[in-house]
Design an enzyme around this catalytic site. Structure first.
Site, PDB file in Angstrom:
ATOM      1  CG  HIS A 249      -1.773  -1.126   1.323  1.00 60.01           C
ATOM      2  ND1 HIS A 249      -2.305  -1.762   2.577  1.00 60.01           N
ATOM      3  CD2 HIS A 249      -2.808  -1.762   0.184  1.00 60.01           C
ATOM      4  CE1 HIS A 249      -3.004  -2.867   2.144  1.00 60.01           C
ATOM      5  NE2 HIS A 249      -3.169  -2.770   0.937  1.00 60.01           N
ATOM      6  CD  GLU A 287      -5.254  -3.848  -1.858  1.00 55.26           C
ATOM      7  OE1 GLU A 287      -5.918  -2.668  -2.150  1.00 55.26           O
ATOM      8  OE2 GLU A 287      -4.951  -4.220  -0.805  1.00 55.26           O
TER       9      GLU A 287
END
Length: 334
Positions: A249, A287
């Site tokens: 992230h 993602e």
């Protein structure tokens, strides 16, 4: 002749400084103002390297580093040596050719050597034992690192890029400021108070599957990253996660460190660190939100590919994947 950059000096994470005097057919390197190695170069059909004196592994490594940083398109160095470089062969720095006295240094192998970029790490040599946590079966993870874990001088930017683990007391205020900026909040949705963010970071600090990192340019913090083991993460049900796949992230907090050239530096450094941290890691995944076209484009520029889109409970996500072989093949680090 290849399109060479104007590099004249390289700093090493050890504090040493590599300086070169280079002509078309000759390269002399010094380390901390002391002569290190002199080479004769032949550039056709590929870069051929001959040594004008006996060399040790440190000098050989330094010459490979210089030549790869000098020409980011160079993929192979052909070395001609009178004596077999045993240590360099054992490490993978050089591999033998069929012709006696000839050896190759491959860019894809060179950038997989962990030192001097990697901080102290036990991950790569950590033994494998299967455990179950949260209903998921995965390898037992090593104790998480503390302090600086990666450092490299980015020859293109002319700046240090480094990664260190989060120190909650030191980093809480900047993390809070970053998360409460409108730009970051639109994607992370983690606005909150100092205490809420202390709790957020504290939970991750106690979580063995996630390492929280601060990215720095020239030792100035500019970004926050979370690196996680994908096998025991929420992403695992959405693809066939390998035992040592890592996920990321990413949050750039400082406005003056945004832009494609900065992303190219820190994203390649972050993925390089994760591939070095454990040689068993075959993929790095991410993602981002599927509508975050800018970030997806940046990642594709660093050789990630979008495998598919899928639905998390809180967002439509793009599964971005970068394989180890693809990262090190024609590796763009300099």
């Amino acid at each position: 002749m290849p399109d060479l950059n104007d590099l004249t000096a390289l700093a090493l994470p050890t504090g040493s400084r590599l300086v070169a005097e280079e002509s078309e057919n000759r390269l002399s390197l010094s380390l901390d103002a002391q002569p290190l190695i002199t080479l004769r170069l032949t550039r056709e059909p590929e870069l051929q390297v001959r040594v004008e004196a006996r060399l040790d592994t440190q000098a050989l490594w330094a010459a490979c580093y210089w030549l790869f940083a000098r020409d980011p398109a160079c993929q192979h160095l052909a070395w001609h040596l009178d004596e077999a470089p045993v240590e360099a062969l054992l490490s993978g720095l050089l591999i033998p050719n069929e012709t006696a006295g000839q050896y190759r240094c491959e860019r894809a192998l060179f950038w997989q050597l962990p030192q001097p970029w990697l901080g102290a790490s036990m991950t790569g040599s950590y033994p494998q034992q299967r455990v179950i946590s949260g209903g998921k079966r995965h390898p037992l993870r090593p104790v998480k690192p503390r302090g600086e874990v990666y450092r490299r001088f980015d020859a293109r930017l002319g700046a240090w890029i480094s990664l260190r683990t989060v120190d909650i007391d030191l980093d809480l205020a900047r993390f809070n400021r970053w998360q409460n900026s409108a730009r970051v909040a639109s994607f992370w949705q983690e606005e909150g108070s100092l205490e809420q963010h202390r709790e957020y970071l504290g939970k991750l600090e106690a979580d063995p599957h996630t390492v929280t990192l601060i990215g720095c340019f020239d030792d100035q913090p500019f970004a926050y990253f979370e690196a996680y083991w994908a096998k025991e993460d929420r992403i695992a049900p959405f693809y066939e996660a390998g035992d040592y796949d890592r996920g990321i992230h990413m949050l750039v907090g400082e406005e003056n460190h945004r832009g494609p050239h900065k992303v190219a530096s820190w994203l390649s450094a972050l993925t390089h660190y994760l591939f070095l941290d454990d040689p068993r890691t075959q993929r790095v995944v991410a993602e981002p939100r599927a509508d975050n076209a800018k970030m997806i484009g940046y990642m594709q520029g660093q050789r990630f590919h979008c495998e598919k889109e899928f639905d998390f409970p809180h967002k439509r996500a793009a599964l971005m994947v970068l394989g180890r072989e693809r990262f090190f093949e024609r590796c763009g680090l300099a």
